[in-house]
Design a protein around this motif. Structure first.
Motif, PDB file in Angstrom:
ATOM      1  N   SER A   2      48.903 -38.495  -7.224  1.00 32.62           N
ATOM      2  CA  SER A   2      47.461 -38.307  -7.189  1.00 32.62           C
ATOM      3  C   SER A   2      47.138 -36.914  -6.659  1.00 32.62           C
ATOM      4  O   SER A   2      47.828 -36.384  -5.802  1.00 32.62           O
ATOM      5  CB  SER A   2      46.812 -39.369  -6.316  1.00 32.62           C
ATOM      6  N   GLN A   3      46.088 -36.386  -7.190  1.00 30.20           N
ATOM      7  CA  GLN A   3      45.702 -35.038  -6.797  1.00 30.20           C
ATOM      8  C   GLN A   3      44.786 -35.107  -5.579  1.00 30.20           C
ATOM      9  O   GLN A   3      44.078 -36.096  -5.364  1.00 30.20           O
ATOM     10  CB  GLN A   3      44.975 -34.351  -7.949  1.00 30.20           C
ATOM     11  N   ALA A   4      44.756 -34.059  -4.841  1.00 31.29           N
ATOM     12  CA  ALA A   4      43.873 -33.969  -3.682  1.00 31.29           C
ATOM     13  C   ALA A   4      42.438 -33.818  -4.176  1.00 31.29           C
ATOM     14  O   ALA A   4      42.184 -33.232  -5.224  1.00 31.29           O
ATOM     15  CB  ALA A   4      44.263 -32.768  -2.824  1.00 31.29           C
ATOM     16  N   PRO A   5      41.461 -34.387  -3.456  1.00 29.17           N
ATOM     17  CA  PRO A   5      40.067 -34.258  -3.893  1.00 29.17           C
ATOM     18  C   PRO A   5      39.646 -32.791  -3.943  1.00 29.17           C
ATOM     19  O   PRO A   5      40.082 -31.974  -3.142  1.00 29.17           O
ATOM     20  CB  PRO A   5      39.260 -35.011  -2.836  1.00 29.17           C
ATOM     21  N   VAL A   6      38.766 -32.511  -4.915  1.00 29.73           N
ATOM     22  CA  VAL A   6      38.272 -31.149  -5.095  1.00 29.73           C
ATOM     23  C   VAL A   6      37.207 -30.870  -4.050  1.00 29.73           C
ATOM     24  O   VAL A   6      36.341 -31.697  -3.789  1.00 29.73           O
ATOM     25  CB  VAL A   6      37.681 -30.987  -6.517  1.00 29.73           C
ATOM     26  N   ARG A   7      37.271 -29.719  -3.455  1.00 27.79           N
ATOM     27  CA  ARG A   7      36.282 -29.333  -2.448  1.00 27.79           C
ATOM     28  C   ARG A   7      35.036 -28.819  -3.172  1.00 27.79           C
ATOM     29  O   ARG A   7      35.113 -27.884  -3.956  1.00 27.79           O
ATOM     30  CB  ARG A   7      36.881 -28.235  -1.570  1.00 27.79           C
TER      31      ARG A   7
END
Length: 80
Positions: A2-7
């Motif tokens: 899973s990718q890290a949430p976009v800021r």
């Protein structure tokens, strides 16, 4: 994987919250305006209802009298 949430940019956050608050404010203003208009309409309809009820009662009275007269005419023996 899973990718890290976009800021999200603070400018975009500010814009979203601003539009949300403006929408809520507009909705409250619009609701107030419409409810005021509806109160006026209901007052007018209440005044018209009194007149309409009086006319209907008068018409009902005339129809009842005409029906009684028609029944009396039917119940009389015919003259031959």
């Amino acid at each position: 994987m899973s990718q890290a949430p976009v800021r999200v940019s603070p400018l975009i956050k500010f814009g979203r919250w601003s539009l949300l608050l403006v929408g809520v404010g507009y909705g409250a203003f619009h609701q107030s305006r419409l409810s005021t208009r509806e109160v006026k309409i209901r007052e007018i309809e209440a005044q018209q209802k009194i007149v309409r009820d009086a006319k209907l009662a008068e018409e009902k009275k005339r129809n009842a009298a005409a029906e009684i007269k028609a029944l009396e005419d039917l119940s009389k023996p015919s003259k031959k």
